[in-house]
Design a protein around this motif. Structure first.
Motif, PDB file in Angstrom:
ATOM      1  N   MET A  33      59.067  -8.474 131.102  1.00  0.00           N
ATOM      2  CA  MET A  33      58.358  -9.528 129.892  1.00  0.00           C
ATOM      3  C   MET A  33      59.333 -10.327 128.820  1.00  0.00           C
ATOM      4  O   MET A  33      60.614 -10.037 128.057  1.00  0.00           O
ATOM      5  CB  MET A  33      57.610  -8.331 129.475  1.00  0.00           C
ATOM      6  CG  MET A  33      56.526  -7.976 130.485  1.00  0.00           C
ATOM      7  SD  MET A  33      55.290  -6.646 129.047  1.00  0.00           S
ATOM      8  CE  MET A  33      54.038  -8.472 128.543  1.00  0.00           C
ATOM      9  N   GLY A  34      58.676 -11.279 128.992  1.00  0.00           N
ATOM     10  CA  GLY A  34      60.041 -12.129 127.866  1.00  0.00           C
ATOM     11  C   GLY A  34      61.220 -13.083 128.474  1.00  0.00           C
ATOM     12  O   GLY A  34      61.461 -14.158 127.495  1.00  0.00           O
ATOM     13  N   MET A  35      61.477 -12.505 129.458  1.00  0.00           N
ATOM     14  CA  MET A  35      63.028 -13.346 129.979  1.00  0.00           C
ATOM     15  C   MET A  35      62.742 -14.352 130.624  1.00  0.00           C
ATOM     16  O   MET A  35      61.925 -14.696 131.529  1.00  0.00           O
ATOM     17  CB  MET A  35      63.642 -12.211 131.205  1.00  0.00           C
ATOM     18  CG  MET A  35      64.386 -10.801 130.269  1.00  0.00           C
ATOM     19  SD  MET A  35      64.960 -10.150 130.891  1.00  0.00           S
ATOM     20  CE  MET A  35      65.018  -8.471 130.235  1.00  0.00           C
ATOM     21  N   ARG A  36      63.558 -15.533 130.428  1.00  0.00           N
ATOM     22  CA  ARG A  36      63.244 -16.683 131.741  1.00  0.00           C
ATOM     23  C   ARG A  36      64.487 -17.116 132.208  1.00  0.00           C
ATOM     24  O   ARG A  36      65.662 -16.955 131.810  1.00  0.00           O
ATOM     25  CB  ARG A  36      62.452 -17.511 130.587  1.00  0.00           C
ATOM     26  CG  ARG A  36      61.143 -17.864 129.652  1.00  0.00           C
ATOM     27  CD  ARG A  36      60.908 -18.603 128.893  1.00  0.00           C
ATOM     28  NE  ARG A  36      60.075 -18.819 128.402  1.00  0.00           N
ATOM     29  CZ  ARG A  36      59.189 -18.704 127.782  1.00  0.00           C
ATOM     30  NH1 ARG A  36      59.461 -20.129 127.462  1.00  0.00           N
ATOM     31  NH2 ARG A  36      58.205 -18.655 127.284  1.00  0.00           N
ATOM     32  N   ASP A  37      64.105 -18.264 133.393  1.00  0.00           N
ATOM     33  CA  ASP A  37      65.406 -18.217 133.841  1.00  0.00           C
ATOM     34  C   ASP A  37      66.252 -19.228 132.699  1.00  0.00           C
ATOM     35  O   ASP A  37      65.429 -20.240 132.485  1.00  0.00           O
ATOM     36  CB  ASP A  37      65.318 -18.822 135.271  1.00  0.00           C
ATOM     37  CG  ASP A  37      64.560 -17.785 136.509  1.00  0.00           C
ATOM     38  OD1 ASP A  37      65.149 -16.344 135.550  1.00  0.00           O
ATOM     39  OD2 ASP A  37      64.113 -18.041 137.381  1.00  0.00           O
ATOM     40  N   LEU A  38      67.611 -19.793 132.959  1.00  0.00           N
ATOM     41  CA  LEU A  38      67.781 -20.319 131.884  1.00  0.00           C
ATOM     42  C   LEU A  38      67.687 -22.133 132.880  1.00  0.00           C
ATOM     43  O   LEU A  38      67.638 -22.245 133.950  1.00  0.00           O
ATOM     44  CB  LEU A  38      69.113 -20.805 131.911  1.00  0.00           C
ATOM     45  CG  LEU A  38      69.855 -21.693 130.997  1.00  0.00           C
ATOM     46  CD1 LEU A  38      69.449 -21.990 129.923  1.00  0.00           C
ATOM     47  CD2 LEU A  38      71.284 -21.844 131.475  1.00  0.00           C
ATOM     48  N   PRO A  39      66.691 -23.095 132.255  1.00  0.00           N
ATOM     49  CA  PRO A  39      66.763 -24.501 132.506  1.00  0.00           C
ATOM     50  C   PRO A  39      67.547 -25.022 132.816  1.00  0.00           C
ATOM     51  O   PRO A  39      68.751 -25.037 132.210  1.00  0.00           O
ATOM     52  CB  PRO A  39      65.262 -25.045 132.006  1.00  0.00           C
ATOM     53  CG  PRO A  39      65.953 -24.552 131.032  1.00  0.00           C
ATOM     54  CD  PRO A  39      66.346 -23.254 131.491  1.00  0.00           C
ATOM     55  N   ASN A  40      67.825 -25.663 134.281  1.00  0.00           N
ATOM     56  CA  ASN A  40      69.115 -26.885 134.224  1.00  0.00           C
ATOM     57  C   ASN A  40      70.707 -25.653 134.152  1.00  0.00           C
ATOM     58  O   ASN A  40      71.503 -26.501 133.243  1.00  0.00           O
ATOM     59  CB  ASN A  40      68.886 -27.718 133.371  1.00  0.00           C
ATOM     60  CG  ASN A  40      67.975 -28.531 133.427  1.00  0.00           C
ATOM     61  OD1 ASN A  40      67.935 -29.267 134.672  1.00  0.00           O
ATOM     62  ND2 ASN A  40      67.406 -28.644 132.582  1.00  0.00           N
ATOM     63  N   GLU A  41      70.496 -24.498 134.910  1.00  0.00           N
ATOM     64  CA  GLU A  41      71.785 -23.742 134.797  1.00  0.00           C
ATOM     65  C   GLU A  41      72.649 -24.732 135.552  1.00  0.00           C
ATOM     66  O   GLU A  41      74.083 -24.229 135.061  1.00  0.00           O
ATOM     67  CB  GLU A  41      71.523 -22.727 135.603  1.00  0.00           C
ATOM     68  CG  GLU A  41      71.350 -23.377 136.942  1.00  0.00           C
ATOM     69  CD  GLU A  41      71.501 -20.697 138.265  1.00  0.00           C
ATOM     70  OE1 GLU A  41      71.967 -20.728 137.865  1.00  0.00           O
ATOM     71  OE2 GLU A  41      70.326 -21.174 138.209  1.00  0.00           O
ATOM     72  N   HIS A  42      72.272 -26.304 136.568  1.00  0.00           N
ATOM     73  CA  HIS A  42      73.661 -26.102 137.141  1.00  0.00           C
ATOM     74  C   HIS A  42      74.485 -27.083 136.210  1.00  0.00           C
ATOM     75  O   HIS A  42      75.408 -27.772 136.735  1.00  0.00           O
ATOM     76  CB  HIS A  42      73.479 -27.527 138.063  1.00  0.00           C
ATOM     77  CG  HIS A  42      71.418 -28.608 138.487  1.00  0.00           C
ATOM     78  ND1 HIS A  42      70.532 -28.036 137.057  1.00  0.00           N
ATOM     79  CD2 HIS A  42      72.503 -29.876 137.556  1.00  0.00           C
ATOM     80  CE1 HIS A  42      70.687 -28.759 136.765  1.00  0.00           C
ATOM     81  NE2 HIS A  42      71.183 -30.231 137.247  1.00  0.00           N
ATOM     82  N   MET A  43      73.481 -27.629 135.126  1.00  0.00           N
ATOM     83  CA  MET A  43      74.662 -28.451 133.569  1.00  0.00           C
ATOM     84  C   MET A  43      75.045 -27.035 132.497  1.00  0.00           C
ATOM     85  O   MET A  43      76.064 -27.505 132.247  1.00  0.00           O
ATOM     86  CB  MET A  43      74.007 -28.990 133.007  1.00  0.00           C
ATOM     87  CG  MET A  43      73.468 -30.128 134.218  1.00  0.00           C
ATOM     88  SD  MET A  43      72.140 -30.725 133.056  1.00  0.00           S
ATOM     89  CE  MET A  43      72.261 -31.271 131.615  1.00  0.00           C
TER      90      MET A  43
END
Length: 193
Positions: A33-43
């Motif tokens: 809960m409360g964890m999210r994937d890093l958006p635009n990780e490729h950058m």
């Protein structure tokens, strides 16, 4: 004989905590809960790998606390006021094998169980007292650590509340298991509950 019973109770309590942790993370949503994937990780990932060379906990924005000049202090205050704020836990080498992580978790849970068993043994605790004291110790740990991280480092509220549930329930179940073992011993006086 009493020392062996306390060690047995602590080991059983640690196992109960370990099993609860597995349930909380694998069968319930509490562990994520409360964890999210890093958006635009490729950058971000290539830039992080290039600039961060050692495992650590990094502040965003950087604070440069070694510079104590008035200008540096004002610059830090402005950065914090306007944001963004964050922390980054980063290990450029990746994760250890899962079995090593599970062994580390199991060992820390058994050590926590042994500590709680020593406390409950001193209280001559039964199941109910074990349950209450275990829950109290779980809540104490949450208030001393997780709530502080929420306050100072802006950990997400939903993550912090799920941590509270994990610690409270884990402590209560650990204390209950320990209290059950300890209450089975023959003593001059009966357990508190």
């Amino acid at each position: 004989m009493q020392g062996r019973k306390v060690i047995t109770a602590g080991a059983l309590g640690g196992m109960a905590m370990f099993v609860w942790g597995a349930v909380a993370h694998m069968a319930l949503p509490l562990g994520e809960m409360g964890m999210r994937d890093l958006p635009n990780e490729h950058m971000f990932i290539p830039a992080m790998k290039m600039s961060i060379k050692e495992r650590g906990w990094y502040r965003i924005p950087p604070m440069n606390l070694n510079d104590t000049s008035e200008a540096a202090q004002k610059a830090r205050e402005e950065k914090v006021k306007t944001g963004p704020l964050g922390v980054l836990i980063f290990d450029p080498d990746g994760m250890k094998p899962m079995w090593m992580l599970l062994m580390g978790e199991f060992l820390s849970n058994v050590l926590a169980g042994l500590l709680l068993a020593a406390v409950l043994s001193g209280l001559n605790a039964g199941k109910a007292t074990g349950f209450l004291v275990g829950a109290g110790m779980g809540l104490f740990g949450w208030l001393a650590i997780s709530a502080s991280y929420w306050n100072w480092y802006r950990f997400p509220t939903v993550f912090t509340m799920s941590e509270m549930m994990q610690q409270l329930i884990g402590g209560a179940l650990t204390g209950l298991a320990i209290g059950w073992v300890l209450s089975r011993r023959k003593l001059d006086k009966p357990p508190l509950f």
